[in-house]
Every structure is written in structure tokens, then in C-alpha cells.
Design a protein around this motif. Sequence first.
Motif, mmCIF file in Angstrom:
data_model
loop_
_atom_site.group_PDB
_atom_site.id
_atom_site.type_symbol
_atom_site.label_atom_id
_atom_site.label_comp_id
_atom_site.label_asym_id
_atom_site.label_seq_id
_atom_site.Cartn_x
_atom_site.Cartn_y
_atom_site.Cartn_z
ATOM 1 N N GLN A 45 19.860 42.591 111.663
ATOM 2 C CA GLN A 45 18.830 41.937 112.209
ATOM 3 C C GLN A 45 19.057 40.423 111.809
ATOM 4 O O GLN A 45 18.627 39.556 112.525
ATOM 5 C CB GLN A 45 17.755 42.492 111.499
ATOM 6 C CG GLN A 45 16.347 41.973 112.072
ATOM 7 C CD GLN A 45 16.209 42.276 113.582
ATOM 8 O OE1 GLN A 45 16.170 43.328 114.003
ATOM 9 N NE2 GLN A 45 15.905 40.948 114.433
ATOM 10 N N ARG A 46 19.519 40.100 110.438
ATOM 11 C CA ARG A 46 19.675 38.977 109.970
ATOM 12 C C ARG A 46 20.581 38.122 111.030
ATOM 13 O O ARG A 46 20.525 37.073 111.378
ATOM 14 C CB ARG A 46 20.182 38.787 108.500
ATOM 15 C CG ARG A 46 19.064 39.331 107.576
ATOM 16 C CD ARG A 46 19.636 39.603 106.094
ATOM 17 N NE ARG A 46 18.692 39.978 105.249
ATOM 18 C CZ ARG A 46 19.347 40.255 103.978
ATOM 19 N NH1 ARG A 46 20.403 40.453 103.596
ATOM 20 N NH2 ARG A 46 18.046 40.894 103.207
ATOM 21 N N ASN A 105 23.723 34.353 123.468
ATOM 22 C CA ASN A 105 23.159 35.708 124.211
ATOM 23 C C ASN A 105 23.642 36.951 123.810
ATOM 24 O O ASN A 105 24.918 37.378 124.083
ATOM 25 C CB ASN A 105 23.380 35.620 125.795
ATOM 26 C CG ASN A 105 22.843 36.649 126.549
ATOM 27 O OD1 ASN A 105 21.919 37.254 126.163
ATOM 28 N ND2 ASN A 105 23.251 37.056 127.775
ATOM 29 N N VAL A 106 23.215 37.710 122.709
ATOM 30 C CA VAL A 106 23.519 38.846 121.994
ATOM 31 C C VAL A 106 22.377 39.962 122.148
ATOM 32 O O VAL A 106 21.394 39.466 122.146
ATOM 33 C CB VAL A 106 24.104 38.598 120.733
ATOM 34 C CG1 VAL A 106 25.202 37.768 120.616
ATOM 35 C CG2 VAL A 106 23.131 37.986 119.787
ATOM 36 N N LYS A 107 22.961 41.243 121.905
ATOM 37 C CA LYS A 107 22.017 42.178 122.057
ATOM 38 C C LYS A 107 22.022 42.814 120.368
ATOM 39 O O LYS A 107 23.068 42.944 119.873
ATOM 40 C CB LYS A 107 22.380 43.373 122.776
ATOM 41 C CG LYS A 107 21.937 42.959 124.274
ATOM 42 C CD LYS A 107 22.468 44.089 125.238
ATOM 43 C CE LYS A 107 22.335 43.841 126.522
ATOM 44 N NZ LYS A 107 22.725 44.892 127.472
ATOM 45 N N TYR A 108 20.725 43.105 119.942
ATOM 46 C CA TYR A 108 20.940 43.793 118.424
ATOM 47 C C TYR A 108 21.694 44.832 118.451
ATOM 48 O O TYR A 108 22.588 44.980 117.263
ATOM 49 C CB TYR A 108 19.340 44.046 118.096
ATOM 50 C CG TYR A 108 19.352 44.877 116.917
ATOM 51 C CD1 TYR A 108 19.542 44.210 115.499
ATOM 52 C CD2 TYR A 108 19.317 46.326 116.820
ATOM 53 C CE1 TYR A 108 19.474 44.992 114.498
ATOM 54 C CE2 TYR A 108 19.222 46.818 115.806
ATOM 55 C CZ TYR A 108 19.392 46.332 114.396
ATOM 56 O OH TYR A 108 19.351 47.151 113.275
ATOM 57 N N GLU A 109 21.932 45.770 119.471
ATOM 58 C CA GLU A 109 22.534 47.038 119.294
ATOM 59 C C GLU A 109 23.876 46.839 119.222
ATOM 60 O O GLU A 109 24.897 47.259 118.409
ATOM 61 C CB GLU A 109 22.357 47.848 120.578
ATOM 62 C CG GLU A 109 21.026 48.326 120.658
ATOM 63 C CD GLU A 109 19.774 47.514 121.161
ATOM 64 O OE1 GLU A 109 20.331 46.480 121.672
ATOM 65 O OE2 GLU A 109 18.509 47.954 120.992
ATOM 66 N N ASP A 110 24.333 45.599 119.783
ATOM 67 C CA ASP A 110 25.882 45.082 120.041
ATOM 68 C C ASP A 110 26.302 44.693 118.491
ATOM 69 O O ASP A 110 27.404 44.764 117.906
ATOM 70 C CB ASP A 110 26.229 44.190 120.961
ATOM 71 C CG ASP A 110 26.023 44.832 122.503
ATOM 72 O OD1 ASP A 110 26.296 46.042 122.497
ATOM 73 O OD2 ASP A 110 25.864 44.048 123.353
ATOM 74 N N VAL A 111 25.381 43.789 117.913
ATOM 75 C CA VAL A 111 25.788 43.290 116.681
ATOM 76 C C VAL A 111 25.584 44.391 115.698
ATOM 77 O O VAL A 111 26.566 44.023 114.927
ATOM 78 C CB VAL A 111 24.378 42.266 116.387
ATOM 79 C CG1 VAL A 111 24.721 41.728 115.016
ATOM 80 C CG2 VAL A 111 24.394 40.971 117.133
ATOM 81 N N LEU A 112 24.644 45.356 115.670
ATOM 82 C CA LEU A 112 24.910 46.461 114.889
ATOM 83 C C LEU A 112 26.136 47.010 114.790
ATOM 84 O O LEU A 112 26.934 47.497 113.830
ATOM 85 C CB LEU A 112 23.705 47.382 114.917
ATOM 86 C CG LEU A 112 23.480 48.613 113.962
ATOM 87 C CD1 LEU A 112 23.449 48.121 112.596
ATOM 88 C CD2 LEU A 112 22.385 49.487 114.282
#
Length: 224
Positions: free
Chosen positions: A152-153, A164-171
Amino acid sequence: MIQIAIDGPGGAGKSTVAKTIAAKLGIVYVDTGALYRTVGLYVDKKGVDPHDAEAVAALLPEINIEVRYENGAQHVYLNGVDHGDAIRTPKMSMYASAVSAIPAVRAFLLETQKDIARKNSVIMDGRDIGTVILPNADVKIFLTASAGCRAQRRYDELIAKGQNVKYEDVLAEMNQRDHADSTREIAPATAAPDAIVFDNSGMTPEESAAGVIKIIKEKTTAEV
């Protein structure tokens, strides 16, 4: 002279804490991850697979990395050019993880990092500072947090930069890098036996920095 090592996974807030403490102590902050990201950027520009150890090693003679401190901030120059936030993308996170597993790259950057520490009081953050780079550091801290909290951070940070990113992808990318960093054969990202593990899940940057400062006060005579 004082040496402070802060290790931990991505998104734990290492750089934020380290910068805060460096400013309070008036010492040099070294973001070692930026060095690996810079190598990764060059590898990407050359169109080389970052997992191809032989091909990456062959590029090292072409790379000149210089660390400069301008207006109190660290700037990493690649062959004379500061690429700024181009090294901070999720793609470069994965490239950094890949090239950092290559012995030739680690050897290439090791002397750069140790030379800075020899000449300055430093606080360094990374994944093997307390185990490899500064094994005799005055204070060793392994900063961590839950994967969800760290993702999340990182997501908020990237969104704030306009990416332009998605949280799910970052995780997913964070979990992938955590696994790669902690299981690599060369200098795996694990806490040094004498490091203090500090979990800052749910903490604000200010609360996290305060917690680390408390540890430093208890371990040294430094006035923070």
C-alpha cells in the motif's frame, strides 16, 4: 565516525527513516538500492536480460556510477547522467532484484559502498548492509512490515508520482521480489544475527523514524 545499517524488504520505509536520521545526525545517507537500480537501468537500455549473469557482467566495464551529494540529497550518476525517478519504477525494482543476485554486480558495487563508509559517518539502507557491506556497524536494524502494508505504501508513492499502477500488481511484484531477495545464493536479504528487528506495520513515517531513533539512542552515544 558512526555507521548505521538499516536492512529490510521493499516498502518497509527504509529510505524515509534513513533520510530523517541522516538529517538529524548530520551524516551521509546512502541509498544502496539506487545503485542496483542504476545498473538495472543500463541493462534495460542495452536490451539485455537482467537474469543473464554473463551478459550483464559483460556490460559492467561500460558502466561508471558516481554518487554525489547535492543539497543534502543523494544523486546517482550513470555515465555522467542523473536519471532521477527513472530508476524508481516497478520495472526497475525487478531489474534491481535480478542484477543484485549476480556476483559480478555485487562485487562491482561493493567497493563503491565501502569507500563511502570509510570516508564518512553514514546511515545506509538496503538488503545486506548489516551482513555484508557494514558487518561492524554500530547499529543494525532490520525494518519490516506486513506485505499488504508495504504494498500500500509503495502503491501510494507511485500514484503520487503520476504512475498508472494497480495495487494488486504492486503487491504481486513485491511478493515476487521478497522471495527473490531472500532466497538468492549471494547475500540473501535476511536480518543479521545482531540486528534489531523493528516491525512498523500501521505506523506513520514519523512514528517509524521515532522508533528507530529510540533504538539508536539506546545503542550509541549519538545525539539524535
